[in-house]
Design an enzyme around this catalytic site. Structure first.
Site, PDB file in Angstrom:
ATOM      1  N   ARG A 282       0.834  -1.215   0.000  1.00 29.13           N
ATOM      2  CA  ARG A 282       0.000   0.000   0.000  1.00 29.13           C
ATOM      3  C   ARG A 282       0.864   1.258   0.000  1.00 29.13           C
ATOM      4  O   ARG A 282       0.604   2.224  -0.729  1.00 29.13           O
ATOM      5  CB  ARG A 282      -0.894  -0.039   1.242  1.00 29.13           C
ATOM      6  CG  ARG A 282      -1.709   1.199   1.524  1.00 29.13           C
ATOM      7  CD  ARG A 282      -2.581   0.958   2.754  1.00 29.13           C
ATOM      8  NE  ARG A 282      -3.332   2.121   3.180  1.00 29.13           N
ATOM      9  CZ  ARG A 282      -2.858   3.044   4.035  1.00 29.13           C
ATOM     10  NH1 ARG A 282      -1.613   2.916   4.515  1.00 29.13           N
ATOM     11  NH2 ARG A 282      -3.597   4.077   4.392  1.00 29.13           N
TER      12      ARG A 282
ATOM     13  N   ILE B  86       8.580 -13.526   8.697  1.00 26.37           N
ATOM     14  CA  ILE B  86       8.349 -13.654  10.152  1.00 26.37           C
ATOM     15  C   ILE B  86       9.604 -14.154  10.863  1.00 26.37           C
ATOM     16  O   ILE B  86       9.753 -14.007  12.066  1.00 26.37           O
ATOM     17  CB  ILE B  86       7.169 -14.606  10.455  1.00 26.37           C
ATOM     18  CG1 ILE B  86       7.476 -16.048  10.029  1.00 26.37           C
ATOM     19  CG2 ILE B  86       5.864 -14.082   9.877  1.00 26.37           C
ATOM     20  CD1 ILE B  86       6.488 -17.068  10.561  1.00 26.37           C
ATOM     21  N   ASP B  87      10.547 -14.748  10.082  1.00 20.79           N
ATOM     22  CA  ASP B  87      11.747 -15.332  10.713  1.00 20.79           C
ATOM     23  C   ASP B  87      12.670 -14.275  11.293  1.00 20.79           C
ATOM     24  O   ASP B  87      13.490 -14.586  12.159  1.00 20.79           O
ATOM     25  CB  ASP B  87      12.541 -16.145   9.681  1.00 20.79           C
ATOM     26  CG  ASP B  87      11.721 -17.280   9.104  1.00 20.79           C
ATOM     27  OD1 ASP B  87      12.077 -17.762   8.014  1.00 20.79           O
ATOM     28  OD2 ASP B  87      10.709 -17.663   9.721  1.00 20.79           O
TER      29      ASP B  87
ATOM     30  N   ARG C 295      12.589 -21.280  10.382  1.00 24.29           N
ATOM     31  CA  ARG C 295      13.490 -21.936   9.418  1.00 24.29           C
ATOM     32  C   ARG C 295      14.757 -22.389  10.135  1.00 24.29           C
ATOM     33  O   ARG C 295      14.698 -23.163  11.074  1.00 24.29           O
ATOM     34  CB  ARG C 295      13.813 -21.021   8.246  1.00 24.29           C
ATOM     35  CG  ARG C 295      13.510 -21.707   6.916  1.00 24.29           C
ATOM     36  CD  ARG C 295      13.526 -20.821   5.716  1.00 24.29           C
ATOM     37  NE  ARG C 295      14.157 -19.553   5.868  1.00 24.29           N
ATOM     38  CZ  ARG C 295      14.855 -18.982   4.870  1.00 24.29           C
ATOM     39  NH1 ARG C 295      15.001 -19.597   3.734  1.00 24.29           N
ATOM     40  NH2 ARG C 295      15.386 -17.789   5.010  1.00 24.29           N
TER      41      ARG C 295
ATOM     42  N   HIS D 297       4.274 -27.327  36.283  1.00 26.71           N
ATOM     43  CA  HIS D 297       4.006 -27.228  34.831  1.00 26.71           C
ATOM     44  C   HIS D 297       5.159 -26.453  34.205  1.00 26.71           C
ATOM     45  O   HIS D 297       5.813 -25.638  34.858  1.00 26.71           O
ATOM     46  CB  HIS D 297       2.691 -26.486  34.573  1.00 26.71           C
ATOM     47  CG  HIS D 297       2.832 -25.015  34.711  1.00 26.71           C
ATOM     48  ND1 HIS D 297       2.806 -24.377  35.951  1.00 26.71           N
ATOM     49  CD2 HIS D 297       3.068 -24.056  33.792  1.00 26.71           C
ATOM     50  CE1 HIS D 297       2.992 -23.087  35.764  1.00 26.71           C
ATOM     51  NE2 HIS D 297       3.165 -22.854  34.473  1.00 26.71           N
TER      52      HIS D 297
ATOM     53  N   ILE E 144      -0.121 -21.081  11.495  1.00 34.29           N
ATOM     54  CA  ILE E 144      -0.873 -20.054  12.237  1.00 34.29           C
ATOM     55  C   ILE E 144       0.029 -18.835  12.453  1.00 34.29           C
ATOM     56  O   ILE E 144      -0.422 -17.686  12.458  1.00 34.29           O
ATOM     57  CB  ILE E 144      -1.345 -20.646  13.580  1.00 34.29           C
ATOM     58  CG1 ILE E 144      -2.479 -21.642  13.346  1.00 34.29           C
ATOM     59  CG2 ILE E 144      -1.766 -19.561  14.554  1.00 34.29           C
ATOM     60  CD1 ILE E 144      -2.889 -22.419  14.580  1.00 34.29           C
TER      61      ILE E 144
ATOM     62  N   ARG F 244       1.978 -17.435  10.503  1.00 38.01           N
ATOM     63  CA  ARG F 244       2.135 -16.610   9.290  1.00 38.01           C
ATOM     64  C   ARG F 244       0.921 -15.718   9.058  1.00 38.01           C
ATOM     65  O   ARG F 244       0.981 -14.768   8.282  1.00 38.01           O
ATOM     66  CB  ARG F 244       2.334 -17.535   8.100  1.00 38.01           C
ATOM     67  CG  ARG F 244       3.695 -18.190   8.108  1.00 38.01           C
ATOM     68  CD  ARG F 244       4.604 -17.484   7.157  1.00 38.01           C
ATOM     69  NE  ARG F 244       4.196 -17.826   5.804  1.00 38.01           N
ATOM     70  CZ  ARG F 244       4.608 -18.912   5.153  1.00 38.01           C
ATOM     71  NH1 ARG F 244       5.466 -19.732   5.740  1.00 38.01           N
ATOM     72  NH2 ARG F 244       4.194 -19.185   3.940  1.00 38.01           N
TER      73      ARG F 244
HETATM   74  O1  F6P Z   1      10.302 -18.278   6.037  1.00 35.56           O
HETATM   75  C1  F6P Z   1       9.053 -18.216   6.664  1.00 35.56           C
HETATM   76  C2  F6P Z   1       8.600 -19.618   7.029  1.00 35.56           C
HETATM   77  O2  F6P Z   1       7.382 -19.533   7.702  1.00 35.56           O
HETATM   78  C3  F6P Z   1       9.584 -20.386   7.889  1.00 35.56           C
HETATM   79  O3  F6P Z   1       9.567 -19.998   9.245  1.00 35.56           O
HETATM   80  C4  F6P Z   1       9.087 -21.797   7.651  1.00 35.56           C
HETATM   81  O4  F6P Z   1      10.055 -22.777   7.956  1.00 35.56           O
HETATM   82  C5  F6P Z   1       8.767 -21.765   6.158  1.00 35.56           C
HETATM   83  O5  F6P Z   1       8.425 -20.411   5.854  1.00 35.56           O
HETATM   84  C6  F6P Z   1       7.622 -22.668   5.764  1.00 35.56           C
HETATM   85  O6  F6P Z   1       7.565 -22.612   4.350  1.00 35.56           O
HETATM   86  P1  F6P Z   1       6.211 -23.047   3.582  1.00 35.56           P
HETATM   87  O7  F6P Z   1       5.194 -21.962   3.819  1.00 35.56           O
HETATM   88  O8  F6P Z   1       6.644 -23.123   2.131  1.00 35.56           O
HETATM   89  O9  F6P Z   1       5.785 -24.373   4.160  1.00 35.56           O
END
Ligand code: F6P
Length: 320
Positions: free
Chosen positions: A21, A127-128, A172, A216, A251, A253
């Protein structure tokens, strides 16, 4: 710089839409034509027409997770002949500035386009948060809060049943997500690829907790650090505790981007356009403290993002 294009590439991240945007509206306000390329770099090979954006095209998306431009991984971009074709397509469309929103893999494609004469600026979106040279990438803050919500919910049931929960999170090959969410969530142990760990230490911490009537625990495990089902089996073999495993998966992402990610996406998207308008490229927009700065692409492609070991050590003291 009259014809700018924008694409989102790699794993989607909450806040990418804020960046798209900002590219569109900043570009239009600077008198450019702004085009959207759908499905990441794949949109340069599938013959699909670029979207000719107007102000209204990006209305009502700042709060939406994912990416309205879609994303995909394009194998062709890993080969020189594919990179040639991609550059030719952009030139044929008269694109004289490209903004790529994505992670480290997407930055590699951007560098290849720059080497072929396409002026390119990247915006870190993953997100990594594993991109060297920027304090944060778009999507990281939202994903940390998503994991935190899960940790809070797990802690309710872990407490009620006096169980040990083993939670796998994304990242990752890195542990930035696990560390941030684990520290914020008070996880009793955090396992990441960057720090050597052993299960005897984990079990010892669990037993020390039990001696203090803490019956726990939550163990946050970065997906690149271990197989959580193996961890689960080993803990139950070593000590007498009840355990359960949760794999948070994709979830992490999704979800409406946090204010932090909306602000970051807006600032970085606009900054990318400004750089192109100044005739600058082969760069990415990076958060340095409070400032958004331009950093050479090579900075992120030449080395891994340092892991904050001192922050990790803090967790060893705080989560007892
Ligand atoms: O790079 C972002 C990510 O969410 C990683 O954390 C994860 O390992 C990977 O993408 C998963 O990839 P895909 O969405 O192709 O399964």
């Amino acid at each position: 710089m009259s014809r700018i294009a924008v694409l989102t590439s790699g794993g989607d991240a909450p806040g990418m839409n804020a960046a798209v945007r900002a590219v569109v509206r900043r570009g239009l306000s600077r008198g450019c034509h702004v085009f959207g390329i759908q499905r990441g770099y794949a949109g340069l090979f599938n013959g699909q027409a670029f979207i000719d954006f107007n102000l209204g095209s990006v209305a009502g998306i700042i709060h939406r997770g994912g990416t309205v431009l879609l994303t995909a991984r394009a194998e062709e971009m890993y080969k020189p002949e594919g990179q040639d074709r991609a550059a030719e397509r952009l030139k044929a469309e008269g694109i004289n500035g490209l903004v790529v929103v994505g992670g480290e893999g997407s930055f590699r494609g951007a560098r290849a386009l720059e080497e072929r004469g396409v002026k390119t600026v990247c915006v870190p979106g993953t997100i990594d948060n594993d991109i060297n040279g920027t304090d944060a990438s778009i999507g990281f803050d939202t994903a940390v809060n998503t994991i935190l919500d899960a940790v809070n919910r797990l802690r309710d049931t872990a407490t009620s049943h006096e169980r040990v929960f083993i939670l796998e999170v994304m990242g990752r090959h890195t542990g930035h997500l696990a560390l941030a969410a684990g520290l914020a969530g008070g996880a009793e142990s955090i396992l990441v690829p960057e720090i050597r760990w052993n299960l005897d230490d984990v079990c010892r911490r669990l037993l020390q907790g039990i001696e203090r009537q803490k019956t726990h625990s939550i163990i946050v495990v970065a997906e690149g650090a271990a197989d959580v089902f193996e961890i689960n089996k080993e803990i139950r073999r070593k000590i007498n505790v009840e355990t359960r495993v949760t794999v948070l998966g994709h979830i992490q992402r999704g979800g409406s981007p946090s204010a932090v990610d909306r602000l970051l996406g807006s600032r970085m998207g606009a900054a990318a356009v400004d750089l192109l308008m100044e005739g600058k490229s082969n760069l990415f927009t990076a958060l340095k403290g409070e400032q958004v700065e331009a950093v050479p692409l090579t900075e992120c492609l030449s080395k891994d993002k340092p892991f904050p070991e001192s922050l990790y050590e803090l967790t060893l003291d705080l989560a007892r």
